[in-house]
Structures are given as C-alpha cells and as structure tokens.
Design an enzyme around this catalytic site. Structure first.
Site, PDB file in Angstrom:
ATOM      1  N   ASP A 405      -1.912  -3.925   2.245  1.00  0.00           N
ATOM      2  CA  ASP A 405      -2.158  -5.161   2.868  1.00  0.00           C
ATOM      3  C   ASP A 405      -3.654  -5.539   2.208  1.00  0.00           C
ATOM      4  O   ASP A 405      -4.135  -4.928   1.654  1.00  0.00           O
ATOM      5  CB  ASP A 405      -2.768  -4.919   4.390  1.00  0.00           C
ATOM      6  CG  ASP A 405      -2.213  -6.389   5.342  1.00  0.00           C
ATOM      7  OD1 ASP A 405      -2.395  -7.219   4.579  1.00  0.00           O
ATOM      8  OD2 ASP A 405      -2.162  -6.130   6.488  1.00  0.00           O
ATOM      9  N   GLU A 408      -4.945  -9.289  -2.009  1.00  0.00           N
ATOM     10  CA  GLU A 408      -5.269 -10.328  -2.737  1.00  0.00           C
ATOM     11  C   GLU A 408      -6.764 -10.363  -3.561  1.00  0.00           C
ATOM     12  O   GLU A 408      -6.956 -10.846  -4.516  1.00  0.00           O
ATOM     13  CB  GLU A 408      -5.063 -11.758  -2.122  1.00  0.00           C
ATOM     14  CG  GLU A 408      -5.818 -11.860  -0.977  1.00  0.00           C
ATOM     15  CD  GLU A 408      -5.002 -11.176   0.234  1.00  0.00           C
ATOM     16  OE1 GLU A 408      -5.531 -11.396   1.273  1.00  0.00           O
ATOM     17  OE2 GLU A 408      -3.890 -10.638   0.009  1.00  0.00           O
ATOM     18  N   ASP A 478       0.162 -13.981   6.330  1.00  0.00           N
ATOM     19  CA  ASP A 478       0.091 -14.169   7.866  1.00  0.00           C
ATOM     20  C   ASP A 478       0.683 -15.702   8.124  1.00  0.00           C
ATOM     21  O   ASP A 478      -0.562 -16.236   8.614  1.00  0.00           O
ATOM     22  CB  ASP A 478      -1.163 -13.792   8.271  1.00  0.00           C
ATOM     23  CG  ASP A 478      -1.619 -12.332   7.898  1.00  0.00           C
ATOM     24  OD1 ASP A 478      -0.670 -11.604   7.880  1.00  0.00           O
ATOM     25  OD2 ASP A 478      -2.720 -11.996   8.075  1.00  0.00           O
TER      26      ASP A 478
END
Length: 820
Positions: A405, A408, A478
C-alpha cells in the site's frame, strides 16, 4: 615582385581549399556509430540511438553540458543496428528495415515515417529552461510533437478522467492515491512515445501541439517505438523495460478483503464461511494494524494482541487451501526496528505522510503526532533493510503475497520544498514518479533471491514504466463507491494496459462506501439495494479483470453479508465467482500469452479492430483476452444513482451518519435493456444464448441483475475448467472446449506447476489447437514440453454453439475432430 605575387596566389588558393574543407565538414557534421549518430544543432547536442530497427532513443541537451543517465525504467542497452544515412542540405534521412527518420540538423527537429513514406509523428520544438533543483543547477525540459487532428492516443497510466483517448487533455503527472502515471502514450497509427523522466511532468495536448514538460532533466530523453499495431507497440515497450513474469494460478481466483479484519479469528472465520457455503475462494487479505498501534506502523510483524499466534493462523488458512496476503507500507512508525535502523543511516524522509496521528481517530489528533516517515526506496541498502525485516517477521511464517500500500507514496503536505528532500539518487523532485518502481522492485528482487519455490505476487497502489517486470498487479486506489467511479475504472484499466502494464484491478464495490450506510445499521449497508446493485455490477466487471478482488471500508463485502443462497443478489455474486473459476484454463493460458508473446488481458477495442473507427474512443467495452467482448453495466437500472464526491481524506470522515430515505420493494428480477456495440470485422456469439450477431452494429441486449452483455468473437476456442472451491482443487484432465466458428481459430492451452519458477527452465506444456472453419475440423495438436506431475491422459468435451458435442480422448498426440 613576382615572388610576392606568387605567394599571394598560393595564399588565395590555400584559403579556397581550406574554405572548401570547412564547408564539407559542416555538411557532414554528424558522428556515426554502430547504433546511431550524434550532431550539434541550434545550441544543443542531439543523439540518435537505436535499440533495434523499430525503436530509437532521442537525447537532446544544451551545448557545453554533458548528459549521463542510467535509466530506472529501461533495462535494454542500445543495439548494433543496420541503418543508412543520406544527406540533403539540412536534412539527414536515417533508414532502418522498419523505420525512416528525418532529422533537421539546423533546428534539431525530427520526423518519423514508415519505410513506405507514411507520416507517423513529427517533433515541434524542444526547450531547456535553467532550474535550481535543491541547489543543483539543471534544467526544466520540454519536448513537443505534432499529431494529426483526429488521431486518438492512449496510455499515460491509471487515469480517473473517464476517457479512453487522451486527446485535448492537460494532466499534471505526480503520483497520488488514485492516479498512477506512466509517461508513455501510443497512437492508433502504430507508434508509441516513452518520455523517460521521473520528475513532476505536465502532459498537454492541444490542436497545435502535444508535449511533455518536466520540472527536472539534464536533457530531453525519449524513446520512439514503431510497433505497427498496439500489440507491437506494447512488445516494444516491454522489450525496453522488461517482460512480464508468470504469477501463481491461484492469484487468478477470487480474493476477499476489507478494511480491516481486526483479529486472526475473524480472518480465519471468513475463509471457513466460504468453504462452508461452497463458494470458491483463493485469497484472503489482512489489511493494516496487525502490527498494533500507529507508533508501530508497518512493523511487518504480528505484534498486535489480536493476532496472538500468526503461525497457527497462517497454517489454518493454508489448511483450507487458501492463501494469505498482508498489507505492507512504504513508511514506518518511530517505535519500529526498521525506523530506528534506517533513521541512523539517514534513510527516512521528513515530509508529512499517512497516518498523521498516533491515535486512530478522524480528523487526526495532532496532539499526538504519529511520527511516521517514508523510507528512501531509491537506496539499495534501505531496500535490503526493508526485506530483512519483511522476511524475518512475515515471509518466514508462510505469508504468500504482498499488498504494498501507499507505494506512490502518501505525500500529504505537497509543499514545493518537500521535493528538495534528498534521496539516494538526488532530490525527491528528480525521481518522484519512479518511487513505486523502486519500492516494488526491491521486494520482488529480494524474494526472487530468497527462493524460487514461490512466485512473487505483489498487489500495489502505484506504478511506473517497467513495473510489469516485478510480478505486480496495480489497483486504482481508494476510489469512491459510486457509479461514476465504476465507469472510470474501465478506461483507467485499458489505458494502463496500453502502457505495457497488463495487470490491473480495482476495489470491487469501490473503497469509500460510507454514504450507503445512512439509514442502515453498521453491518447492514450491504442490505441497501443502492449498494447491492452497484456492488454486483462492479463484481461482474471485476470478473473480467486480471485480479478479482473485493475490498472496501464502511460496508462489509463478504458474500454472506448480501443474504443467502436463493436471494437474487447473493446468487448473482456466486454465479460470477463460479464463472471466474471455470474460466481459469483460459485466463492462465492468456497469462502465458502475455508473458511469452507480449499480449494483454484488457484490450481496448481499437487494439483488435483499429480499422473500425467507431472503436477508437469506446470507453465502456473491451476484450478480455482476444476472445471475450465484455460490456459491463456501468449505470444503475433498478435504483437511483447516488452521487458520491469525496477524496481519500474526506472519505475517512465518519461523522455524517444522518438518516435518509431508504428504498424498498426493489425487484432485481426484472429484465432491463442496454446498448452494446459489436465491432466490425467479426461475427459475435452471445455467451449466454449462443445467438450469433454480425459486427459493425449497435444492438439492444436484454439483461437482469445476474447477467451482463458478454460476447465471444467468432473464430475462438475457449477452454473451461471444472467446478472447484479453489484454483488447484481438481486437475484439468477433463476440460470443455467451446469452439465458436465463423473463421479459423487458434488457441494454446498452457500448463505448468502453477507456483514456482521452473517454467523459466522450460518445465511447462503447450497444447496447440486449431479450428479449420472450412472443413469444420478441430485439431488438438501434439503436446509440446513436459513438467513434473503433468497430465498424461485426458479428455476434451468439444461443444459448438449449435449444440453439437463430441468427447475425445487425448494422450498428448495429434487428434482431429470433424463436425459435419
């Protein structure tokens, strides 16, 4: 006097000769090598480097400077390439077997054409502007191109703008939660452009020019690939940046997840319930905080008291023939071993990241700052430390895959000075967008070095060019639980695939679903018909993506939350999960086609039907593999559309739980209609009814909640497998082959050991199949290859759309089946 006159004449002659030499040198002022050439033009150096006859790298940098760069994405070296150069005034014409390049030596502009003279693309100016990058003098760089007026282009990454063609767009490319950027686009004309720069970049397309403009770069650096068609372009991009490894068969099964299972008992119980209900399941995911509180963020260790015996938990899951993935992040809390070791070595960044507070509350309570910091994934030693703790705390226990997760990574403040942060490779600004490539690559490389018995599989939230070589499947972040978000996922996945990254998925049902809880109890949002309809349609779409994974917050997603067998919503979910499992022989063979032949799972219609201009910008249909035409239902038909507008910060705000009117008496059994376009160039068979339709037309298709428009291209052979509870429960010794006539067809059934790297040593089998439409004959050819445990004797049940059916025994030798 005569002596003087003679010397003057000699001097004049000498000047003329020297002048002629200078003119000659000027006319041929380029330097040629085995792999390209270089020259000086308009105050800049220009280098043309071939990476094969159809791929060329262009480098431009200001005179008086140097350009040295080790690409993070490109792993191929320039190639000795046969090419010719002819010169006419200011134009150099460079020709390979596949491509012709015209170079203007006066201004440095380059144009690309086919060897037959068809124009592909031409440059329209390069620009260098002095820039101070955290004290390092460098440049901001721009390269512009001129496209044809009606020429569609695709790619640029996972974009949430709902568009397929990216013409007339202005996009700031900085990695974030729901947009993943790959500075690469390809054209329906058969070429692609990869802008090899990792800094914040502006992509702009206007009628007069199309440009990449990056904040930091020693020079312009891009690759031009002429692939003739979309598959050829993708092959060229992967040839530069890396091929796609095989991932385990089981990862193509169904995955269940949520934010989050709060104990090991709850996690194991989900798998038990699926097994009791006889609904197939292969993957279960444990989201964050199995490590405890936020000060221990991403400890990569089961130190929460709610997970008292992780080894037993994993054994229980494996004992039910399921697999476990756990959440790991790009940041660490101050009470973790990783933080302490990396902090001493200056391997942690100081900008704001998530979570901000040590308390699990929203909004964050900054009286108790978490102290969480992102690690320097550009640093090879930091990547070593990362794996050391991941291996010791989690992998050694038997965890199967990684959910990486925030790759980025999360960067909350977005202050310009944050980009001055020092990394192992220079400023964060200079390498910003390549962070996910480095983070994901670090885990892949280390696991490969640790063992070859278990294939690497990484679910990740961000991506960059070249990430396909790391066994990674990128999800779209998300996103909201809304119809608009669902509509956006289709072109997002297609554009990502068109950059050369074949593995894409999204949270089935959308991540933030809080608005569907209003008027419903904490656990019963899944009984809300508005969410039920959205969820079923999203799951049907997810059935035809490379990873079928249910996940989200606010509303639980397990199948039993939606009722029980016999209920229309439950039955629709079960039907498509089971359909996914029967498709596994097809999906796994497509996976091999992706790895071996550079194919794609998600195929924009323009990839296979580029001659049909109506397909060029269709953003709500696609091919799954080369046979299935999927037209997911992307608008509500039974309930009103709920408009949901939140970002990843607002979505965590749970305080608005006001009541709202709830729907009742929604009849999901009613039939509805939807429009579908069938591309010209093929006939199409309705998957559900076997009805045949001609291509090149829009039709009305009748559906209900348990069906979507699904068609098979004529000239297809599709293997279907057994009814199973998990991917490897039964051998593929009695497969059904559905043959869809109308033209000749080929298919290769691929099998191996399903979860190790022996296939790289040649341990796999291929069974080629061919349908001769004229003679109505299916040839199942001699098996190629072998591996330990392969099926020696099997049978195939062959079915035609008209109901004709034959069963044949197959013992690895050529078999012909003739239909009258």
């Amino acid at each position: 006097m005569n002596f003087k006159k003679i010397n003057i004449k000699a001097l004049i002659i000498t000047i003329v000769v020297i002048s002629g030499i200078e003119q000659n040198v000027s006319a041929q002022s380029y330097k040629k090598t085995d792999s390209g050439l270089s020259f000086y033009a308009d105050k800049m150096n220009v280098e043309v480097k071939f990476y094969g006859p159809n791929t060329v790298r262009i480098i431009k940098y200001p005179s008086g400077t140097s350009f040295v760069k080790n690409s993070l994405s490109v792993i191929k070296q320039e190639q000795k390439t046969k090419f010719s150069v002819t010169e006419n005034k200011d134009i150099l014409s460079i020709k390979t077997n596949d491509l012709q390049i015209s170079v203007n030596t006066k201004n440095g502009e380059i144009a690309y054409t086919t060897t037959s003279g068809k124009e592909l693309l031409k440059e329209k100016g390069s620009n260098f502007k002095s820039f101070n990058d955290a004290g390092n003098p460098t440049y901001s760089v721009t390269q512009s191109f001129q496209l044809e007026k009606d020429e569609p282009i695709y790619g640029l990454g996972i974009l949430q703008n709902g568009k397929l063609s990216q013409r007339n767009q202005d996009i700031r490319m900085v990695q974030n939660n729901t947009w993943d950027f790959v500075p690469f686009f390809q054209s329906v004309k058969g070429y692609g452009v990869f802008w090899d720069n990792y800094s914040p970049t502006q992509f702009t397309d206007k009628p007069d020019k199309t440009s990449f403009s990056s904040e930091v770069g020693e020079g312009v650096d891009y690759y031009f690939i002429y692939g003739k068609n979309a598959d050829g372009i993708i092959a060229g991009m992967r040839n530069l940046t890396g091929n796609v490894p095989m991932i385990p068969l089981w990862t193509y099964g169904y995955w269940q997840s949520k934010e989050r299972y709060k104990s090991q008992d709850e996690l194991v119980d989900v798998v038990k319930k699926y097994r009791d209900l006889k609904v197939p399941l292969d993957g279960i995911i444990q989201d964050w905080q199995y490590w405890g509180n936020n000060y221990q963020w991403n400890a990569m260790d089961f130190i929460s008291p709610d997970f008292p015996d992780a080894k037993k938990m994993i054994n229980d899951i494996h004992g039910m023939n399921a697999h476990l993935s756990v959440s790991i992040w790009s940041s660490f809390g101050p009470m973790t071993k990783q933080y302490r070791e990396m902090d001493k070595k200056g391997m942690l960044f100081n900008f704001k990241t998530w979570p901000e507070s040590g308390r699990e509350v929203w909004p964050p309570d900054m009286n108790y700052p978490s102290g969480v910091r992102v690690y320097d994934a550009y640093n090879p030693e930091a990547r070593d430390i990362y794996w050391k703790y991941l291996n010791k705390g989690v992998f050694s226990l038997g965890v199967d895959t990684w959910w990486m997760d925030s790759t980025e990574p999360d960067h909350l403040s977005q202050k310009p000075e944050d980009l001055d942060t020092k990394t192992y490779l220079g400023s964060f600004r200079k390498v910003r967008n390549a962070y996910p490539l480095m983070a994901v690559g670090g885990v892949y490389d280390h696991q490969r070095a640790t063992t070859s018995d278990k294939r690497v599989f990484i679910l990740t939230r961000s991506a960059f060019a070249g990430q396909q070589r790391y066994g990674a499947n990128t999800w779209s972040g998300d996103v909201n639980s809304s119809w608009e978000s669902l509509r956006n996922q289709v072109p997002a996945g297609l554009n990502f695939s068109l950059t050369g990254n074949p593995n894409f998925n999204s949270d089935i049902g959308g991540f933030f679903a809080g608005s569907y809880k209003k008027g419903w109890s904490e656990s019963s949002g899944s009984k809300n018909p508005m969410f039920q309809e959205l969820y079923v349609r999203w799951l049907q779409y997810g059935t035809f993506t490379p990873m079928m994974r249910s996940h989200g917050t606010d509303v639980p997603r397990e199948i039993y939350q939606f009722g029980q067998k016999g209920d229309v919503v439950y039955d629709a979910i079960e039907k498509f999960i089971k359909l996914r499992y029967t498709m596994l022989p097809y999906i796994y063979s497509v996976s091999w086609d992706v790895s071996k032949n550079n194919s794609s799972f998600l195929r924009a219609l323009s990839m296979d039907f580029s001659s049909d201009k109506k397909t060029w910008d269709i953003n709500n249909e696609y091919l799954f593999g080369k046979s299935f035409l999927v037209a997911p239902i992307l608008n509500p038909q039974y309930t009103p559309e709920k408009i949901v507008k939140t970002d990843e910060n607002q979505g965590w705000d749970k305080k608005d739980e006001s009541k709202e009117n709830t729907l009742s008496n929604v009849d999901f059994t009613q039939n509805k209609t939807v429009k579908v376009y069938l591309p010209a160039g093929s006939d199409w068979f309705d998957f559900w009814t076997n009805e045949k339709q001609k291509g090149g037309q829009e039709i009305q298709k009748t559906v209900n909640l348990q069906s979507i428009p699904l068609y098979v291209k004529s000239g297809s052979i599709i293997p279907f497998g057994p009814d199973v509870q998990y991917a490897t429960e039964k051998k593929w010794d009695n497969l059904t082959l559905k043959v869809y006539p109308g033209s000749d067809a080929d298919f290769v059934l691929y099998e191996d050991e399903f979860d190790n790297y022996n296939y790289e040593k040649g341990d796999y089998t291929e069974i080629p199949m061919h349908w001769n439409d004229k003679s109505r004959t299916l040839t199942i050819d001699t098996r190629k290859g072998k591996y330990k445990g392969m099926i020696e004797n099997r049978s195939f049940t062959i079915i035609l759309p008209n109901g004709q059916q034959k069963i044949v025994a197959y013992s690895d030798k050529n078999v012909k089946v003739i239909f009258k």
